[in-house]
Write a protein that holds these residues in place. Structure first.
Motif, mmCIF file in Angstrom:
data_model
loop_
_atom_site.group_PDB
_atom_site.id
_atom_site.type_symbol
_atom_site.label_atom_id
_atom_site.label_comp_id
_atom_site.label_asym_id
_atom_site.label_seq_id
_atom_site.Cartn_x
_atom_site.Cartn_y
_atom_site.Cartn_z
ATOM 1 N N GLU A 41 0.819 -1.194 -0.081
ATOM 2 C CA GLU A 41 -0.214 -0.062 0.014
ATOM 3 C C GLU A 41 0.839 1.393 -0.050
ATOM 4 O OE1 GLU A 41 -1.302 -3.153 1.165
ATOM 5 O OE2 GLU A 41 -2.467 -2.496 -0.683
ATOM 6 N N THR A 44 0.912 2.026 -3.458
ATOM 7 C CA THR A 44 -0.402 2.821 -3.750
ATOM 8 C C THR A 44 -0.240 4.187 -3.359
ATOM 9 O OG1 THR A 44 -1.316 0.711 -3.354
ATOM 10 C CG2 THR A 44 -2.659 2.269 -3.875
ATOM 11 N N GLN A 106 -6.945 -0.009 1.229
ATOM 12 C CA GLN A 106 -7.286 0.027 -0.260
ATOM 13 C C GLN A 106 -8.821 0.463 -0.194
ATOM 14 O OE1 GLN A 106 -7.143 -4.313 -0.945
ATOM 15 N NE2 GLN A 106 -4.854 -4.351 -1.274
ATOM 16 N N VAL A 214 -2.641 4.832 -11.509
ATOM 17 C CA VAL A 214 -2.790 4.070 -10.395
ATOM 18 C C VAL A 214 -4.291 3.531 -10.044
ATOM 19 C CG1 VAL A 214 -1.109 5.685 -9.387
ATOM 20 C CG2 VAL A 214 -3.434 6.432 -9.373
#
Lengths: 295, 244
Positions: A41, A44, A106, A214
């Motif tokens: 993450e 991310t 997420q 992304v």
């Protein structure tokens, strides 16, 4: 010949990516004994930080440093908010916490944005290509390998020259004894997460530059590969993580070249099967030390 | 300097230390003795905050440190050299010695610098760049003590400093303890080798089954046949070399 050089470049750049991520995982593991599955993450977060910067109209030159800073701050925040309250809990609790944290990040990003990939503008320098004789070279590949090498040198300098780095190495060896020196456990753990976030941030910039987009789930595959690389190298060994990353990159590119097109889609299955075979022969990984059990 | 008031420590339902009260004054050299399983290491660990104190209080200077974090207790000026030396084997000697600098509180006066400890342990000066794991057992013990001093220790607690060392090295370790005592460091020594420990300590505290059995001068302990026979037996020699 041109094809071979091209594939070597591919293997080195992909290996660099896995090495950076595996090293981040191994850094936290060596200090805290935690396999942080929310590490993906951080990639991310890097991507969405860059997206946010472009939407805010911030100049391109700031995308990369701010993306890396986003991942570093994100890693430190992960430790402070999610892992510190469970510091003395069993390792399985920390592991489950990392899975939970991954899902929470997420889903929050999913709520705030969209499930489909969102295009991110990356600095032009990352998209340029040049030729060396007959070989077509992507600047991104050169940067991935070069920056990874510089990051590894900087990390070695930090671990050897700075007192905080020495404390991190000491913590990896005997954490409780380090506390007997009066060194604050929180400080060392924060450093470990900051280093892992910084490395994930660099990897994140390259991943975003490769994909050009992304999405909230983009980190999962990479953390899985980083985990495999770290296990392959010998979990807890920082050098092992780096070499495991490069070994995985070389393996993936080699299989991509060698496999017939009818089974090329099963590349990852072949990779994992081969890694499994290596671990049967050396369960401690290629560079890990076998744990001695005294009876 | 250090005062323990009715300190008890439990491991689950087992009470390892029960209502122990004693104190240490600045400059004292105290031997904490007792048979295996008496609770000596547990008591040191409780003072350091490594294990929780179930009841009672620990005071250092004017501050109650019961339940404090290990790092904070070290910053108050108490340091422990744990059993088995516990040096960082993969780090160099110099790195081992520098680490405690990170743990010093900013306001603390620097009492022990690198030159001071290297003056006390000259053998380490020649091995500064060597990996600590490559040192001999005796050198590792010296490193462990030197490292502890670098924390600006006012009270140094040594847990079994002679354990696992060859007899010749044991002599040199006790010689080192004598030197430390001579330099004014307050020492609390847990030691199985009671004869050697009593030879360097002014005072002795004896624990058995987690309870305090004696707190007084080393000579007083040696003169008490009952205590010696009950808790040390043949393991203790009188100063004149006569075994009990």
């Amino acid at each position: 010949m041109t094809e071979i050089v091209q594939q070597i470049l591919n293997a080195l750049s992909l290996g660099s990516l896995y090495a950076l991520l595996a090293l981040g995982l191994a850094t936290v593991f060596s200090v805290l004994g935690l396999v942080n599955f929310a590490h993906g993450e951080l990639i991310t977060i890097t991507g969405f930080t860059m997206l946010l910067m472009s939407r805010l109209g911030i100049p391109e030159a700031f995308f990369i440093p701010l993306g890396i800073a986003g991942a570093t701050v994100g890693a430190v925040a992960m430790e402070r908010v999610a892992f510190r309250p469970f510091r003395n809990a069993p390792p399985t609790t920390l592991l489950v916490t990392s899975f939970g944290l991954s899902i929470v990040i997420q889903q929050v990003l999913l709520l705030l944005t969209e499930p489909k990939p969102l295009p991110v503008q990356t600095p032009a320098v990352l998209r340029t290509r040049f030729s060396i004789g007959p070989i077509d070279v992507q600047m991104l590949q050169v940067l991935m390998t070069g920056v990874t090498a510089l990051a590894l040198i900087a990390l070695v300098m930090f671990l050897r020259r700075s007192l905080s780095g020495v404390a991190m190495r000491a913590a990896a060896e005997k954490f409780d004894i380090l506390r007997l020196m009066g060194v604050r456990a929180d400080r060392v753990i924060t450093w470990a997460f900051a280093v892992s976030g910084f490395l994930a941030g660099i990897a994140g910039v390259f991943i975003v530059a490769r994909r050009g987009a992304v999405d909230p789930f983009m980190g999962f595959v990479f953390v899985l590969k980083a985990f495999v690389a770290a296990v392959l190298g010998g979990f807890g060994s920082l050098i092992g993580a780096v070499l495991g990353g490069f070994a995985l990159g070389i393996l993936e590119v080699s299989l991509e070249v060698a496999l017939p097109s009818s089974v090329a889609g099963f590349r990852d299955a072949f990779v994992f099967a081969l890694v499994g075979l290596v671990l049967i022969v050396r369960p401690q990984g290629i560079f890990g030390e076998r744990e001695r059990v005294e009876i | 300097m250090l005062a323990l008031e009715k300190v008890s420590v439990s491991y689950g339902p087992i009470r390892a230390v029960r209502d122990v009260t004693f104190s240490i004054e600045e400059g004292d050299v105290v031997a904490l003795l007792g048979p295996n399983g008496a609770g000596k290491t547990t008591l040191l660990s409780a003072v350091m905050g490594l294990v929780p104190v179930a009841a009672g209080s620990v005071t250092f200077g004017n501050e109650v440190i019961t339940g404090g974090r290990v790092e904070d207790i070290v910053r108050h000026g108490i340091t422990m050299v744990p059993e088995g030396r516990q040096i960082f084997a993969t780090l160099t000697v110099e790195e081992n010695l520098r680490l405690p600098i990170l743990g010093r509180s900013r306001e603390s006066e620097q009492s022990w610098g690198m030159d001071d400890v290297l003056g006390l342990f000259p053998v380490l000066r020649d091995r500064l760049r060597a990996r600590a794991g490559s040192l001999s057992g005796g050198q590792q013990q010296q490193l462990a003590v030197a490292r502890a001093l670098m924390s600006n220790a006012r009270l140094l607690m040594l847990d079994e400093p002679s354990l696992g060392l060859a007899p010749k090295l044991v002599e040199s370790i006790f010689e080192l303890i004598r030197e430390l005592a001579g330099s004014g460091v307050t020492l609390l020594i847990v030691e199985q080798n009671a004869t050697e420990a009593l030879a360097v300590a002014d005072r002795a505290v004896v624990l058995a089954n987690g309870e305090l059995k004696y707190d007084g001068s080393s000579k007083g302990l040696l003169d008490s046949e009952d205590l010696v026979n009950s808790y040390f037996g043949a393991a203790l020699d009188r100063p004149d070399g006569t075994p009990q």
